[in-house]
Design a protein around this motif. Sequence first.
Motif, PDB file in Angstrom:
ATOM      1  N   LEU A  51      -4.274  12.868  -2.659  1.00  0.00           N
ATOM      2  CA  LEU A  51      -5.212  11.807  -3.012  1.00  0.00           C
ATOM      3  C   LEU A  51      -6.144  11.573  -1.830  1.00  0.00           C
ATOM      4  O   LEU A  51      -5.714  11.190  -0.750  1.00  0.00           O
ATOM      5  N   LEU A  52      -7.442  11.848  -2.045  1.00  0.00           N
ATOM      6  CA  LEU A  52      -8.451  11.638  -1.018  1.00  0.00           C
ATOM      7  C   LEU A  52      -9.346  10.470  -1.423  1.00  0.00           C
ATOM      8  O   LEU A  52      -9.419  10.102  -2.597  1.00  0.00           O
ATOM      9  N   GLY A  53     -10.047   9.899  -0.451  1.00  0.00           N
ATOM     10  CA  GLY A  53     -10.927   8.774  -0.730  1.00  0.00           C
ATOM     11  C   GLY A  53     -12.216   8.872   0.067  1.00  0.00           C
ATOM     12  O   GLY A  53     -12.267   9.515   1.125  1.00  0.00           O
ATOM     13  N   ASN A  54     -13.275   8.251  -0.432  1.00  0.00           N
ATOM     14  CA  ASN A  54     -14.562   8.215   0.267  1.00  0.00           C
ATOM     15  C   ASN A  54     -14.402   7.456   1.586  1.00  0.00           C
ATOM     16  O   ASN A  54     -14.069   6.276   1.583  1.00  0.00           O
ATOM     17  N   PRO A  55     -14.648   8.110   2.733  1.00  0.00           N
ATOM     18  CA  PRO A  55     -14.427   7.436   4.018  1.00  0.00           C
ATOM     19  C   PRO A  55     -15.638   6.675   4.539  1.00  0.00           C
ATOM     20  O   PRO A  55     -15.579   6.105   5.631  1.00  0.00           O
ATOM     21  N   ILE A 102       0.856  -1.184   0.000  1.00  0.00           N
ATOM     22  CA  ILE A 102       0.000   0.000   0.000  1.00  0.00           C
ATOM     23  C   ILE A 102       0.895   1.237   0.000  1.00  0.00           C
ATOM     24  O   ILE A 102       1.864   1.307   0.762  1.00  0.00           O
ATOM     25  N   VAL A 103       0.545   2.199  -0.839  1.00  0.00           N
ATOM     26  CA  VAL A 103       1.308   3.451  -0.881  1.00  0.00           C
ATOM     27  C   VAL A 103       0.370   4.637  -0.735  1.00  0.00           C
ATOM     28  O   VAL A 103      -0.833   4.549  -1.046  1.00  0.00           O
ATOM     29  N   SER A 104       0.904   5.737  -0.229  1.00  0.00           N
ATOM     30  CA  SER A 104       0.145   6.990  -0.120  1.00  0.00           C
ATOM     31  C   SER A 104       0.958   8.121  -0.747  1.00  0.00           C
ATOM     32  O   SER A 104       2.185   8.033  -0.867  1.00  0.00           O
ATOM     33  N   ARG A 105       0.263   9.181  -1.126  1.00  0.00           N
ATOM     34  CA  ARG A 105       0.923  10.297  -1.791  1.00  0.00           C
ATOM     35  C   ARG A 105       1.572  11.223  -0.780  1.00  0.00           C
ATOM     36  O   ARG A 105       0.925  11.697   0.159  1.00  0.00           O
ATOM     37  N   ASN A 106       2.869  11.467  -0.957  1.00  0.00           N
ATOM     38  CA  ASN A 106       3.592  12.475  -0.184  1.00  0.00           C
ATOM     39  C   ASN A 106       3.679  13.714  -1.066  1.00  0.00           C
ATOM     40  O   ASN A 106       4.556  13.822  -1.916  1.00  0.00           O
ATOM     41  N   GLU A 107       2.717  14.622  -0.883  1.00  0.00           N
ATOM     42  CA  GLU A 107       2.621  15.780  -1.766  1.00  0.00           C
ATOM     43  C   GLU A 107       3.829  16.691  -1.640  1.00  0.00           C
ATOM     44  O   GLU A 107       4.347  17.209  -2.639  1.00  0.00           O
ATOM     45  N   GLY A 108       4.304  16.881  -0.399  1.00  0.00           N
ATOM     46  CA  GLY A 108       5.421  17.796  -0.177  1.00  0.00           C
ATOM     47  C   GLY A 108       6.693  17.373  -0.874  1.00  0.00           C
ATOM     48  O   GLY A 108       7.456  18.215  -1.370  1.00  0.00           O
ATOM     49  N   LEU A 109       6.933  16.066  -0.961  1.00  0.00           N
ATOM     50  CA  LEU A 109       8.150  15.552  -1.586  1.00  0.00           C
ATOM     51  C   LEU A 109       7.888  14.975  -2.969  1.00  0.00           C
ATOM     52  O   LEU A 109       8.799  14.400  -3.582  1.00  0.00           O
TER      53      LEU A 109
END
Length: 232
Positions: free
Chosen positions: A214-218, A151-158
Amino acid sequence: ASTTSGSTATDYFRSQTTGNWSNTATWQSSSDNTNWITATLVPNVSAKAITILSGNTVTIDQNASANLLTINSGARLTLNNTIELTATNGITLQNTASGTASFVDNRATETPLVIAGTVQQTISETNRNWYVAVPVSDISAADITLSGAKIVSRNEGLSRWDDVTGTLTAGVGYIAVASTNSGTTTWSLNGNLNSGKVQVDVTKSGAISTGFNLLGNPYPSRSEEHTSELQS
C-alpha cells in the motif's frame, strides 16, 4: 497609503484571480486584512500574510519570498522549474472535507525544497476507515489517529496488517482504522513539506506476486498535480 496605526496597504495580500506571482493583477492588498484594493506591488517577505484564495491557481514564475503564506481549500500554488521560494514562517494548507489545498513543486530536481509547512485535513468520523499518507516530515501515528482508533500498515511478507506507533514514512500508505465515535476531526500536520524524489521499497511474496504493497501520495497536492517521482 499609511494608516494611523502605522500599517500600510501592502501589509496583507490575497489572490483575486488565477495568474503569475509576478503580476500585480493577480493580487489585492490591504492594511487591515479587511478592506482591500487592487495591488500595486507583488507580495514579498515584508507582508504580514499572503493568502491564495479558493478557486485560484497562483504560479511562482520568479524567485519569491513570504513571511506567512496560506493556501485555502480549493486553491493551488505552483512553483515553476528553476525557481526558488522561501517562507519565513512556513506554508499552511487548509484542506477540508469539501476541498483540497495544493502546493505543487515543479522543479526538475531530486533535492527537496526545505520549507516548513502545516497541512490541515478535516476528517469525518463516521465509523469508516481512511487511507492516509503523510505530506510532511516527522509525523507519528499519534498525529493522525481518529478518536480511540489506531493506524495500521500492510506487512506484505506476512500477509497481515500491523499496528503502527512510531514515525510514518513518506510514500507509504496507511489506514486510519475507524473509531466508534462520530463527528469531525481536523489534523494539523507540522513539518517540512515533502518534495523532490521519494523512494519507497516494495516487496512481493514468493515467485509470483501474491501479496500487495500500500503506497500513498507523499506530496502536499493531489496525486495528479505533482511531477516529482514516487519510485519502487
